[in-house]
Design an enzyme around this catalytic site. Structure first.
Site, PDB file in Angstrom:
ATOM      1  N   SER A 174      -6.617  11.033  64.626  1.00 34.77           N
ATOM      2  CA  SER A 174      -7.225  10.673  65.900  1.00 34.77           C
ATOM      3  C   SER A 174      -7.261  11.855  66.879  1.00 34.77           C
ATOM      4  O   SER A 174      -8.259  12.072  67.563  1.00 34.77           O
ATOM      5  CB  SER A 174      -6.426   9.520  66.495  1.00 34.77           C
ATOM      6  OG  SER A 174      -6.570   9.486  67.873  1.00 34.77           O
ATOM      7  N   ASP A 175      -6.193  12.618  66.928  1.00 38.24           N
ATOM      8  CA  ASP A 175      -6.171  13.763  67.851  1.00 38.24           C
ATOM      9  C   ASP A 175      -7.091  14.870  67.374  1.00 38.24           C
ATOM     10  O   ASP A 175      -7.772  15.513  68.175  1.00 38.24           O
ATOM     11  CB  ASP A 175      -4.746  14.306  67.983  1.00 38.24           C
ATOM     12  CG  ASP A 175      -3.865  13.368  68.782  1.00 38.24           C
ATOM     13  OD1 ASP A 175      -3.526  13.699  69.921  1.00 38.24           O
ATOM     14  OD2 ASP A 175      -3.541  12.294  68.261  1.00 38.24           O
TER      15      ASP A 175
END
Lengths: 409, 408
Positions: A174-175
């Site tokens: 996600s990051d």
């Protein structure tokens, strides 16, 4: 401030980024800009949480991540609890092309550094706001970490084998995805500004950036019914059709090779490469369709072959026959990978103390603007003199007054 | 001619309005083409006669295959125009060259050397069009000992180092759901293309972009390389425990929930809640005060206690308690919960368009919001050869007879 670039091998030379981002997603977005010559000024504080990638890294791994996501940047320390700290931040925002942040929604407004306020002092500013769920909508105030978003977007539940607990991505996909989306949004805004002179506010919801990688999930469910998207399918091909297709155990301790065979031509090449054992001519494996429906039996037989070889040999033998296969590489494998070595994927760059640090380079090569990383992450507050004296033209007295007021604590 | 220099005074309706891109990519690059198209570029998808092989990739409308029934095709090719051309013939290659010279970007995913073999390599096109941005995505890049190696999404994910760490200690290394190695290559290629376009706007120069899927994955693994390079120990599979750290997902009463104890406050709130339920064991002891304790020597002991406690509560209870105390806790959503997610609908990320037979289809949006631009207008994915006449006569000035001969 200068949006022009010169023929100097750096697409973003002359672009200044005031970077309030922290942890992973934000710093990885601005690292992409820094690689192409943007002057990225990282605003840090001793008062901020000491997390990986933050001002002080508690672990060796954290130190590695600080360098990886902050290579080439400058660092200043500002205490935003003081009016002097806020004033300096505003003066920097006024002379920057991009202001980047990934705080929760209340932080920048509390400092008077929301988009409208910055635009009042810098009309063509581009502001990048990255957050878990975006700055609008019913969930705008919810808090998240990379793994929270992976859970909430379905990736956790969908990744893994059907007969085991879901595993989700091992790291903060996600990051990484948010970082890529942030850099893309800034580039789109720079292109737009070069054509119109106008800046804008970029509202990146990492939840949406991640959701946009769910491929046909919502289309499929809306057309074919909610049950259309089954649960976890382990290492089967995303859209079916591949067999064998998975990670197969090889000789050695926890060594694996990934193999994927789709077409009959690939299957014949595979069978030849492994020496045409009797089972390879079994009628159950004669067509792509029958291989897929007998995939469990096939997987066991394929593994009976891979177990006799090293993962490297499995890759070499199969690739020589034109079959897609590769070692399931560990961090150690990557550090020795001859392909990555020849392409100089890992770079050794000096930090402020002259010690060399290993970082990843951009996974693309641009022929005219190859970019460059010449140093690791800055030491905490390493660039106060340049930023305060040269950039803002502050006098000794001004700097001293600010220091007395605690603006740099 | 799509030339942003000539159009600098026109008001772009989307960030990439006025740029034209030829998309010759397969699954490794199709998401990159979509990103360009969604942001306003005139993306022309070039298919072989008879239709692109990606039209055979499911899922399909009503689970029945057909060239216009592939949801994969529909999803990844919205907002693009489509032409059919056999670029392996001299005439087809000449037409492609003509289109490339009238374009700003060319995106392709052929094996190294393939486009050169057809006379359509970068060097050859750049002679006539020095402003062309030419992006090639390959499994391992254009150089190096593995340049001719083949890879699928799975193999790219494995060679990039993400697969070994994903999964549980007792399962094989595991790929992410979907085709994330392909999309990561696309995401990185898109960044490189935007950098190159920006450089071109300032200098007029185009350039060649060499994207490696393996490197794209390797640069997206977060902790794999830093762990090995800075500690000498390779990271291993930990399921959803994320390295046994303070970031973890747990099995609960009705599924799974992510409980991140990234701060002392979150850790204290968690163990206090466990204590109220009589399930904290010795976790209230001082020796467990540091919230990083979860990755220390007591991790197995703590995991056992937290896991036993989590089974008492539902995803919603855990989420509500965490969020009301500003901790990043949330449920592991199932696929059908994505379809009804109030935040995705609330921000207009999910939208409904009509299928050809008038049924509602829920479309996903783009990965970011730009204040200068509303959500892009959607054009459904092209039918095979849908824009042959429009593109080949409009851009190349070919006659209907020539078009018919070219694109069968």
């Amino acid at each position: 401030m200068n949006a022009d670039t010169e023929q100097n091998g750096l697409a973003l030379r002359g672009t200044r980024v005031l970077d309030f981002t922290w942890i992973h997603a934000g710093p990885s977005a601005t690292r992409i800009l820094s690689d192409q010559g943007a002057e990225v000024i990282k605003v840090e504080s001793n008062n901020a949480l000491s997390v990986i990638g933050g001002p002080a890294s508690a672990t060796a791994r954290g130190l590695g991540q600080r360098h990886n996501w902050n290579a080439g940047k400058l660092s200043i320390s500002l205490n935003m609890k003081t009016p002097q700290g806020i004033d300096i931040a505003k003066r920097l925002a006024a002379v920057s092309d991009v202001v980047a942040e990934n705080f929760s929604g209340r932080v920048m407004p509390s400092w008077g550094l929301d988009y409208e306020s910055i635009r009042a002092i810098n009309p063509s500013v581009i502001m990048l706001s990255m957050s878990g769920f975006g700055r609008t909508g019913p969930w705008k105030d919810r808090v998240s970490y990379g793994q929270t978003l992976q859970a909430w977007s379905g990736f956790t539940q969908l990744t893994g084998f059907p007969d085991a607990d879901p595993s989700g991505p091992a790291s903060a996909y996600s990051d990484a995805v948010g970082g890529m989306a942030g850099a893309q949004a800034v580039m789109l805004a720079l292109i737009h500004r070069a054509r119109t002179g106008r800046g804008q506010w970029l509202d990146v919801s990492q939840f949406e950036s991640l959701s946009s990688l769910l491929e046909t999930l919502t289309l499929d469910m809306s057309v074919n019914g909610a049950s259309a998207v089954s649960t976890r399918t382990g290492n089967r091909a995303a859209h079916g059709g591949g067999a064998p297709h998975g990670a197969y155990r090889c000789k050695g301790d926890d060594r694996w090779a990934a193999i994927s065979v789709f077409t009959d031509e690939e299957w014949r090449a595979f069978a030849t490469a492994i020496g045409n054992p009797d089972w390879a001519s079994d009628a159950r494996f004669a067509s792509a369709e029958s291989r897929e429906s007998n995939v469990d039996a096939l997987d066991a037989l394929v593994e009976s072959w891979t177990m006799q070889h090293s993962a490297e040999d499995v890759m070499g033998l199969l690739q020589a026959a034109g079959v897609a296969a590769g070692v399931v590489q560990t961090g150690a494998d990557l550090s020795r990978d001859p392909q990555l070595k020849q392409r100089e994927f890992f770079r050794r760059v000096p930090d402020h103390q002259g010690e060399y640090r290993t970082i990843e380079s951009a996974p693309y090569k641009l022929s005219r603007t190859p970019g460059s990383v010449t140093r690791g992450a800055p030491a905490f507050a390493a660039d106060m003199t340049y930023v305060l004296r040269e950039l803002l033209g502050m006098t000794d007295d001004e700097v001293e007054d600010c220091a007395i007021a605690g603006a740099f604590d | 001619m799509a030339n942003p220099h000539e159009q600098s005074h026109a008001e772009p309706s989307l960030p990439l309005s006025g740029f034209r891109a030829l998309d010759l990519s397969g699954p490794m690059g199709v998401y990159c083409g979509k990103l360009m198209a969604d942001m306003g570029a005139d993306v022309i998808k070039v298919e072989p006669p008879g239709g692109d092989p990606m039209r055979e990739i499911g899922p399909f409308i009503d689970s029945r295959p057909g060239p216009d029934r592939s949801l994969y095709w529909l999803h990844f090719n919205t907002n693009k125009r489509g032409v059919t051309l056999d670029i392996s013939t001299a005439e087809g290659a000449a037409a492609l060259r003509g289109l490339a010279l009238a374009s700003d970007v060319l995106l392709e995913t052929g094996p190294p050397g393939y486009m050169e073999m057809l006379g359509l390599g970068y060097e050859s096109l750049a002679v006539e069009s020095s402003g062309l941005v030419y992006a090639s995505i390959t499994p391992f890049g254009q150089t190096g000992p593995y340049r001719d190696y083949k890879a699928s999404d799975l193999v790219g994910f494995a060679m990039g180092g993400y697969m070994y760490v994903t999964g549980w200690p007792h399962t094989p290394p595991t790929k992410l759901w979907g085709s994330q190695a392909y999309h990561t290559a696309s995401n990185r290629a898109y960044i490189a293309i935007l950098l190159a376009l920006y450089h071109r706007m300032a200098t007029g120069e185009g350039q060649y972009i060499d994207v490696s899927m393996q490197e794209a994955v390797a640069a997206t693994t977060e902790h794999v390389n830093t762990t090995y390079n800075y500690t000498g120990e390779p990271a291993v599979r930990c399921g959803f425990r994320h390295g046994g750290q303070f970031v973890a997902t747990w099995k609960c009463k009705d599924g799974y929930a992510s409980i991140t104890t990234n701060t002392r406050a979150a850790w204290d709130d968690l163990r206090a809640w466990m204590d109220r339920d009589g399930m904290a064991g010795d976790l209230m002891d001082e020796q467990y005060n540091d919230h990083f304790v979860l990755r220390g020597e007591h991790s197995a002991h703590i995991e056992k206690l937290v896991q036993a406690w989590a089974m008492l509560h539902t995803r919603q209870e855990i989420t509500e308690f965490g969020q009301s105390n500003h901790h990043p806790w949330g449920p592991a959503a199932t696929a059908d919960e994505i379809l009804t997610n109030e935040q995705l609908w609330g921000r207009g990320y999910l939208t409904t368009v009509e299928s050809q037979d008038g049924r509602p289809m829920v479309c996903a949006g783009d990965p970011y919001r730009l204040s200068e631009f509303p959500q892009p207008v959607r054009r459904t994915a092209p039918a095979p050869g849908e824009h042959n006449a429009e593109v080949l006569s409009g851009i190349l000035g070919l006659s209907p007879e020539e078009i018919a001969r070219l694109s069968i």
